[in-house]
Motif scaffolding. Structure first.
Motif, PDB file in Angstrom:
ATOM      1  N   CYS A 155       0.849  -1.185   0.000  1.00 35.60           N
ATOM      2  CA  CYS A 155       0.000   0.000   0.000  1.00 35.60           C
ATOM      3  C   CYS A 155       0.890   1.243   0.000  1.00 35.60           C
ATOM      4  O   CYS A 155       1.768   1.385   0.853  1.00 35.60           O
ATOM      5  CB  CYS A 155      -0.894  -0.019   1.244  1.00 35.60           C
ATOM      6  SG  CYS A 155      -1.755   1.523   1.542  1.00 35.60           S
ATOM      7  N   THR A 157       0.177   4.257   0.693  1.00 39.32           N
ATOM      8  CA  THR A 157      -0.123   5.203   1.777  1.00 39.32           C
ATOM      9  C   THR A 157       0.668   4.860   3.042  1.00 39.32           C
ATOM     10  O   THR A 157       1.266   5.719   3.672  1.00 39.32           O
ATOM     11  CB  THR A 157      -1.629   5.185   2.089  1.00 39.32           C
ATOM     12  OG1 THR A 157      -2.342   5.312   0.854  1.00 39.32           O
ATOM     13  CG2 THR A 157      -2.024   6.302   3.020  1.00 39.32           C
ATOM     14  N   CYS A 158       0.649   3.567   3.404  1.00 40.20           N
ATOM     15  CA  CYS A 158       1.311   3.173   4.656  1.00 40.20           C
ATOM     16  C   CYS A 158       2.615   2.429   4.387  1.00 40.20           C
ATOM     17  O   CYS A 158       3.231   1.890   5.308  1.00 40.20           O
ATOM     18  CB  CYS A 158       0.369   2.302   5.486  1.00 40.20           C
ATOM     19  SG  CYS A 158      -0.066   0.759   4.663  1.00 40.20           S
ATOM     20  N   CYS A 212      -4.521   1.686   8.451  1.00 42.08           N
ATOM     21  CA  CYS A 212      -4.469   2.584   7.288  1.00 42.08           C
ATOM     22  C   CYS A 212      -5.802   2.475   6.562  1.00 42.08           C
ATOM     23  O   CYS A 212      -6.309   1.378   6.328  1.00 42.08           O
ATOM     24  CB  CYS A 212      -3.319   2.151   6.382  1.00 42.08           C
ATOM     25  SG  CYS A 212      -3.383   2.796   4.717  1.00 42.08           S
ATOM     26  N   CYS A 215      -5.884   0.595   2.861  1.00 42.97           N
ATOM     27  CA  CYS A 215      -5.725  -0.850   2.699  1.00 42.97           C
ATOM     28  C   CYS A 215      -6.396  -1.602   3.847  1.00 42.97           C
ATOM     29  O   CYS A 215      -6.221  -2.802   3.986  1.00 42.97           O
ATOM     30  CB  CYS A 215      -4.246  -1.225   2.627  1.00 42.97           C
ATOM     31  SG  CYS A 215      -3.335  -0.801   4.127  1.00 42.97           S
TER      32      CYS A 215
HETATM   33 ZN   LIG Z   1      -2.183   1.150   3.751  1.00 47.95          ZN
END
Ligand SMILES: [Zn+2]
Ligand SMILES: [Zn+2]
Length: 390
Positions: A155, A157-158, A212, A215
């Motif tokens: 993911c 984002t994280c 997160c 995900c």
């Molecule tokens: Zn994530």
């Protein structure tokens, strides 16, 4: 050393099992005992045992020696390494979601996995397969293309941690971050220690407090990734490209799986391929065959001329050097073989028919019908010849 178990017993099959049954039994047991899958500490030993049984019983020569002489027949003939040679476990286990388990580290055999190398390496992401269909012309010229591959990625984002950015996962209190739960049991045989994945953290050793959002805390997302591929000129039907690291992700810090692009070359309406050579058939007329002609034929990348000599028979093959498929290793190209087939003229006009009749007479295949005028002319010649001879 304790006696080795009977290979048939190990796989749980009768002695007269077919090759298919042996493979089926092995795959079933491999599913259960593969070290990447099983929590059972005895699984690895068991997996090694069934793999050895399979290596022997799937090879007709080794199986025959084993049937005849038992383990002694095998041990005296083959080293451990020989036993596993020629068995493609990677193929056998691919598609089981083992994350390429049988070939950890790429190119390693199952033998390395058991007897050295390969140990202690982190799990890899799953290998992926992508099928692509190309034309014979594309196979000849090579092809650069972009394919759209659905795969699992970390993911963004994280970065794969599963924790909402700005927060951190906490150490699992249940297993104190080890991911494993060890249990000691007293039995009549002594203390037995078993370990299994921690149920609270799923073996990760960490608990995500604030997941997160992108995900849902899994750390992984599905994504269609555009990947550029380069298919080399001369590629054959069924060959594949291996794109290392372009498969599924297994998590941060772990190696990605590989992507296999499997190439199918569509059949061509005109050309038939035999390795780097091409074969084709072309019709020529009866008069072209008899009188000879310059024939223009299609090739994969244009046109070429063939000199058809007078008196060519049907089925004659003309070879055009270098007009076949390029060779993968870059060593020039194969040849184009053109087979001529003589077309029998049909749907004749009256004049064509008369000319062919005349030709038939010329070849002595047909008696000419004589007109009255011709008859009297011939009679006259015959009379003249007769009188001259007398
Ligand atoms: Zn994530
Ligand atoms: Zn835990």
């Amino acid at each position: 050393m304790p006696d080795k178990k009977d290979y048939y017993e190990v796989l749980g099959i009768p002695r007269d099992s077919s090759e298919k049954d042996i493979k089926g039994a092995y795959r079933k047991l491999a599913m259960k005992y593969h070290p990447d899958r099983s929590e059972d500490p005895g699984a690895e030993e068991k997996f090694k045992e069934i793999s050895e049984a399979y290596a022997v019983l799937s090879d007709p020569e080794k199986r025959q020696k084993y049937d005849q002489f038992g383990h002694a027949g095998i041990n005296s003939q083959y080293s451990q390494e020989d036993l596993f040679r020629g068995v493609n476990f990677e193929d056998l286990l691919r598609g089981f979601g083992f994350g390429g388990g049988a070939g950890r580290g790429g190119g390693e055999s199952i033998f390395d996995m058991f007897f050295g190398g390969g140990r202690g390496q982190p799990a890899r992401g799953r290998d992926l397969r992508y099928d692509i269909d190309i034309t014979l012309e594309q196979a000849a010229s090579g092809l650069e293309s972009t394919i759209d591959v659905p795969r699992t990625e970390n993911c963004p984002t994280c970065h794969g941690s599963g924790a909402k950015p700005g927060t951190s996962p906490t150490t699992c209190s249940n297993c104190r971050g080890t991911g494993q739960i060890t249990r000691a049991q007293n039995t009549p045989f002594g203390q037995m220690v078993t370990s299994s994945a921690c149920p609270k953290c799923g073996g990760r050793g960490q608990i995500i407090v604030t997941p997160c959002a992108d995900c849902s805390g899994s750390g992984r997302v599905r994504k269609n990734r555009k990947i550029n591929i380069k298919i080399p000129p001369g590629v054959e039907d069924g060959q594949h490209l291996k794109l290392r690291g372009q498969g599924d992700s297994a998590g941060p810090g772990m190696e990605n799986g590989d992507l296999y692009v499997v190439i199918s070359v569509r059949p061509h309406p005109l050309f038939q391929r035999v390795e780097s050579d091409l074969l084709m058939e072309t019709p020529i007329s009866f008069t072209q065959a008899a009188l000879g002609t310059d024939l223009e034929v299609a090739t994969l990348n244009g046109r070429a001329k063939i000199k058809v000599p007078a008196g060519t028979q049907t089925g004659t093959i003309f070879r055009l050097r270098g007009k076949g498929m390029p060779r993968l290793q870059g060593l020039g190209s194969g040849d184009l073989h053109v087979k001529v087939r003589i077309k029998t003229p049909s749907a004749l006009t009256e004049r064509q028919r008369q000319l062919l009749e005349a030709l038939a007479v010329e070849f002595g295949e047909k008696r000419k019908k004589q007109t009255e005028k011709e008859k009297s002319l011939i009679d006259k010649i015959v009379d003249e010849v007769k009188s001259a001879v007398q």
